[in-house]
Design a protein around this motif. Structure first.
Motif, short mmCIF file in Angstrom:
data_model
loop_
_atom_site.label_atom_id
_atom_site.label_comp_id
_atom_site.label_asym_id
_atom_site.label_seq_id
_atom_site.Cartn_x
_atom_site.Cartn_y
_atom_site.Cartn_z
N ALA B 163 -3.69 -2.01 -2.53
CA ALA B 163 -4.89 -1.53 -1.63
C ALA B 163 -4.37 -1.68 -0.11
O ALA B 163 -4.78 -0.68 0.60
N LEU B 164 -3.57 -2.54 0.08
CA LEU B 164 -3.07 -2.56 1.32
C LEU B 164 -2.05 -1.44 1.74
O LEU B 164 -2.16 -0.74 2.90
N THR B 165 -1.22 -1.28 0.77
CA THR B 165 -0.31 -0.23 0.73
C THR B 165 -1.10 1.31 1.26
O THR B 165 -0.93 1.99 1.99
N PHE B 166 -2.00 1.48 0.00
CA PHE B 166 -2.66 2.72 0.28
C PHE B 166 -3.67 2.91 1.39
O PHE B 166 -3.53 4.03 2.02
N ALA B 167 -4.05 1.90 1.66
CA ALA B 167 -5.16 2.03 3.16
C ALA B 167 -4.27 2.27 4.36
O ALA B 167 -4.55 2.66 5.09
N GLY B 168 -3.01 1.53 4.24
CA GLY B 168 -2.10 1.76 5.42
C GLY B 168 -1.73 3.32 5.41
O GLY B 168 -1.71 3.83 6.58
N ILE B 169 -1.39 3.71 4.31
CA ILE B 169 -0.95 5.06 4.27
C ILE B 169 -1.91 6.16 4.60
O ILE B 169 -1.57 7.08 5.49
N VAL B 170 -3.28 5.69 4.26
CA VAL B 170 -4.45 6.61 4.73
C VAL B 170 -4.50 6.39 6.06
O VAL B 170 -4.57 7.68 6.78
N SER B 171 -4.57 5.29 6.75
CA SER B 171 -4.67 5.25 8.27
C SER B 171 -3.47 5.89 8.96
O SER B 171 -3.52 6.80 10.10
N LEU B 172 -2.11 5.96 8.27
CA LEU B 172 -0.88 6.85 8.86
C LEU B 172 -1.33 8.16 9.02
O LEU B 172 -0.99 8.79 10.08
N ARG B 173 -1.71 8.74 7.79
CA ARG B 173 -1.85 10.16 7.76
C ARG B 173 -2.89 10.54 8.52
O ARG B 173 -3.21 11.84 8.90
N THR B 174 -4.04 9.76 8.78
CA THR B 174 -5.17 10.17 9.72
C THR B 174 -4.94 9.83 11.22
O THR B 174 -5.78 9.48 11.92
N GLU B 175 -3.62 9.24 11.45
CA GLU B 175 -3.25 8.78 12.92
C GLU B 175 -3.95 7.69 13.31
O GLU B 175 -4.09 7.48 14.58
N LYS B 176 -4.54 6.93 12.39
CA LYS B 176 -5.12 5.69 13.03
C LYS B 176 -3.93 4.51 12.92
O LYS B 176 -3.77 3.71 12.12
N TYR B 177 -2.83 4.59 13.92
CA TYR B 177 -1.92 3.85 13.78
C TYR B 177 -2.09 2.28 13.78
O TYR B 177 -1.23 1.38 13.28
N ASP B 178 -3.11 1.92 14.68
CA ASP B 178 -3.27 0.57 14.86
C ASP B 178 -3.66 -0.10 13.59
O ASP B 178 -3.18 -1.20 13.11
#
Lengths: 197, 242
Positions: B163-178
């Motif tokens: 879940a941490l990996t996927f949530a991080g990837i989604v954030s990365l793709r949606t440019e929510k880098y923080d």
């Protein structure tokens, strides 16, 4: 062009003009070309037409040549500064002339100081007699002379010696050149008095 | 000797002193000589004026047939201008060469993300748990829906590495880098193997590209290499590009 014109330092131009002959002509042209950009600068600065500035510039160069030949350019400033000052004065004269419509202000006739050789007591009388001659008519009559005569008189008036004139026109000696020149003057006098060429 | 010749000798300085004195005396007493002298002097003046007019005409022709000369510049001005142009050309050439020959670390990170995070794969057997549904939504390009599903899983299981990996990837793709950095940092602290948290956190820093991010990414990549963590090979490439 800038690189090549630097081969002609001020002193070379001055020496060349004083040397006379073909070299003088070349150096006069180099001098004319060298500061011709002043025409554009003058036009912008004094709000004069390009034609007016070009005329003022031509008069400037002729004056500078006269000064050099008469040894009145002492080299206290550079040639560029000297040319610039005279040009600037001529432009100001032109502005005054335009403002007052007084053509006499812009008198471009060369000041010939040959008359100064005449003794003081005789000078006023000679000057009065000179004033009776019509300079413009005399100039027109000079144009009616043969090419050789005209060139000879112009060269003499520019300060060339009889020896230089003999060299330029292919006479055997300066004496022959002198005799021919004086004959040309006599012919001119006849033309002036109304005799047909 | 005629009058004109005598006058010419006088003004040319070819007379002796007694001859000069005699001439000057005659000048005052002989009106004919005085008139011829006036003519001589006026001829000289008129010829001079004519000569000047000829010169002026020659120069006017010259002005019309030759290009206007520009202000004279010294050889040093030309040399300086040439040197400045050469330096500028070399500088631009070097910059372009650098740009073309070596992609930046940010560009490499972006390429990695595009290559590896375009699809999260599908759960085996088509299960319908939240993680599988989130992955399906992600693969369909529904990043907001996928993010909500992964966040919901994390609320229940804060240390779920997937879940941490996927949530991080989604954030990365949606440019929510923080957010992405937060998720990947949490992942990196978990005792799982292989653990991509540190490497992904470095990617997120490179993508955010704020003033200190490059340094931070470099430290994280160095950690990946030193500790032989997941993504070591890519970390070596990226660190060379930094």
């Amino acid at each position: 062009m800038g690189l090549f014109s630097s081969q002609f330092p001020d002193q070379a131009i001055i020496d060349g003009i004083k040397a006379g002959g073909t070299r003088r002509r070349q150096c006069e042209t180099v001098l004319f070309d060298r500061y011709y950009y002043l025409v554009r600068d003058g036009s912008r600065k004094h709000k004069l037409s390009g034609e007016e500035c070009a005329s003022a510039y031509t008069d400037t160069i002729l004056s500078v040549i006269d000064q050099i030949i008469a040894d009145r350019f002492e080299g206290r400033s550079g040639l560029k500064t000297y040319v610039y000052q005279i040009f600037n004065n001529k432009c100001v004269d032109l502005i005054r002339k335009n403002a007052t419509n007084r053509g006499s202000v812009h008198n471009t006739l060369s000041l010939d100081d040959t008359i100064l050789q005449v003794p003081d007591e005789a000078r006023p009388a000679i000057q009065r007699l000179m004033d009776q001659y019509e300079a413009e008519l005399l100039q027109q009559r000079i144009r009616l002379l043969s090419e050789k005569c005209r060139e000879m008189l112009l060269a003499w008036a520019e300060g060339y010696t009889d020896e230089e004139i003999a060299g330029r026109q292919g006479y055997n000696s300066s004496d022959v050149a002198k005799t021919s020149r004086l004959r040309c003057m006599e012919r001119l006098r006849d033309f002036y008095r109304g005799k047909k060429p | 000797m005629n009058e004109l010749e005598r006058i010419d000798d006088y003004f040319s300085g070819r007379m002796t002193a007694p001859e000069r004195t005699a001439f000057e005396a005659d000048l005052q007493s002989d009106p004919g000589l005085a008139d011829t002298t006036a003519f001589y002097l006026m001829t000289r003046r008129a010829a001079n004026a004519e000569s000047r007019e000829q010169r002026r005409a020659e120069w006017v022709t010259r002005q019309n047939t030759t290009p206007t000369p520009t202000r004279r510049l010294g050889i040093w001005a030309y040399a300086s201008a040439a040197a400045a142009c050469l330096l500028l050309i070399l500088g631009i050439g070097w910059y372009i060469r650098q740009q073309n020959s070596q992609p930046t670390a940010t560009a490499l990170a972006e390429a990695y993300i595009n290559r590896n995070f375009s699809d999260l794969g599908q759960a085996m057997g088509g299960t319908s748990d939240s993680l599988s549904m989130g992955k399906a939504a992600y693969n369909a390009g529904k990043f907001a829906e996928a993010g909500a599903l992964f966040t919901a899983v994390l609320q229940r299981e804060p240390d779920n590495p997937d879940a941490l990996t996927f949530a991080g990837i989604v954030s990365l793709r949606t440019e929510k880098y923080d957010q992405a950095i937060g998720y990947f940092n949490r992942l990196s602290l978990l005792p799982v193997y292989p653990n991509t948290g540190t490497f992904y956190e470095a990617l997120a820093h490179l993508k955010r590209n704020q003033p200190m991010d490059k340094n931070q990414a470099e430290k994280l990549l160095q950690t990946v290499i030193d500790k032989n963590l997941a993504g070591k090979k890519e970390a070596e490439e990226l660190i060379n590009a930094l």
